[in-house]
Design an enzyme around this catalytic site. Structure first.
Site: not given
Ligand code: XIL
Length: 372
Positions: A160, A265
């Site tokens: 990001e 994701e």
């Molecule tokens: C999220 C996790 O799922 C949560 O448990 C945590 O509180 C916050 O992060 N993008 C990403 C991930 O790259 O690392 C994030 O994961 C979701 C959005």
């Protein structure tokens, strides 16, 4: 009285048979198909794992993971705030467990993530001197990527770094190190983990403006002669609004740069939301109107979710020569981060398995894409 007793007995027997047959259905549905087997010749199928799952404290989740997934990403425990909480303190316990779990079960581990502005430990955020910040940055990558160099399949090296318009995000990394920090992170990771695949990962990088920024950023890394193997599109999308055209265009354009493309994701959320994307720092106040399905998902939404997943996997299959992995952000709906983000305490339904680990209609539609 005996009549009533008999009636109760009959009811019990009927209930027992029904429960038993539901159980058998669950077991047979579980036994019959497996995501990783069905897509074995196409791409890897991954899941995000939380701490309980990594420690194998959740037997049902464990069974689903072993049956369906051949790749896994730690949901949180390799993020800097956990793995590197203080200047000279590293916390490798859970990351070591994850790596051992992967080895034991033939699950490839995707490391997530070396450089990210969120979930950074407070000490790092507060380093003012550029030299000290650079030392933190270098030590962090060398130590973490170096430790797992022969054990981790791939790293999300930088997560990001971009804004929605494709410009560089004004993160602590940008302000301390300048806009070469992404190339530098890949240079360090490549030296520390020469056999590990290295990816740039972001959300909304299938959207045209952000995609253009992503392509420029990756080109910069490539032009510097630094290794980058792939690009991760996070894939946090919304039911009824999955941007299929942009996704397809992105797969084609990223692959044309010689990159592996992966969906890192994936989840499709079903609850109301006023913005797109997945900035973990963006929060919305809780309000009952924002939590419309606390007791179950209406059929119409369930079907739409299933159709969206089906169309998505058809697209993935169409481009399977370019896609190496599809990772869901969690094993089942109960685990999903979307129950607490961007609004706390909601009941969300974004994945293929429900809260009891039963496959949802979306699961069967996804499996069905292979029979068409
Ligand atoms: C999220 C996790 O799922 C949560 O448990 C945590 O509180 C916050 O992060 N993008 C990403 C991930 O790259 O690392 C994030 O994961 C979701 C959005």
């Amino acid at each position: 009285m005996p009549y009533n007793n008999n009636k109760t007995l009959v009811r019990c027997i009927v209930l027992a048979i029904a429960t038993c047959s539901m159980g058998t259905q669950w077991v047979s549905a579980q036994k019959k198909t497996s995501l990783k087997k069905v897509f074995a010749k196409d791409f890897g199928i991954g899941t995000a794992m939380n701490t309980a799952q990594i420690e194998e404290r959740d037997a049902k989740a464990n069974a689903v993971i072993l049956q369906h997934f051949n790749m896994a990403t730690p949901e949180n425990i390799m993020k800097a705030e956990i793995i590197h909480p203080q200047w000279d303190v590293y916390n490798f316990d859970l990351a070591d467990k994850m790596v051992a779990y992967g080895k034991k079960n033939k699950i490839k581990i995707n490391g997530h993530t070396l450089i990210w502005h969120s979930q950074l430990p407070a000490f790092a955020r507060n380093i003012r001197s550029v030299d000290s910040f650079r030392t933190f940055f270098t030590n962090h990558i060398n130590t973490v990527a170096g430790r797992y160099k022969d054990q981790i399949f791939s790293w999300d090296v930088v997560n990001e770094a971009l804004n929605e318009d494709g410009t560089m995000r004004r993160s602590v990394f940008l302000s301390r190190l300048g806009d070469n920090f992404v190339t530098e992170a890949f240079r360090l990771a490549a030296a520390a983990a020469p056999k590990t695949e290295l990816y740039y990962n972001d959300y909304n990088n299938e959207q045209p403006a952000k995609r253009a920024g992503c392509i420029a950023l990756i080109k910069k890394i490539q032009d510097a002669g630094v290794r980058i193997d792939g690009v991760g599109i996070q894939g946090h999308w919304h039911v009824g609004k999955v941007p299929f055209k942009d996704i397809e265009e992105s797969i084609i354009q990223y692959a044309a740069m010689g990159l592996k493309v992966m969906f890192t994701e994936l989840d499709i959320e079903v609850l109301p939301r006023s913005f797109q994307g997945a900035d973990v720092n963006q929060r919305v106040a809780s309000n009952p109107a924002l939590n419309p399905y606390p007791n179950g998902l209406p059929d119409s939404v369930q079907q739409q979710l299933a159709n969206d997943y089906e169309a998505l996997f058809k697209l993935f299959l169409k481009h399977k020569d370019k896609i190496t992995r599809v990772t869901f952000w969690g094993v089942n709906d109960g685990q999903s981060w979307l129950n607490d983000w961007p609004v706390r305490g909601r009941t969300n339904y974004p994945l293929l398995f429900d809260r009891e680990f039963n496959p949802k209609p979306a699961y069967y539609k996804v499996i069905g894409t292979k029979n068409k």
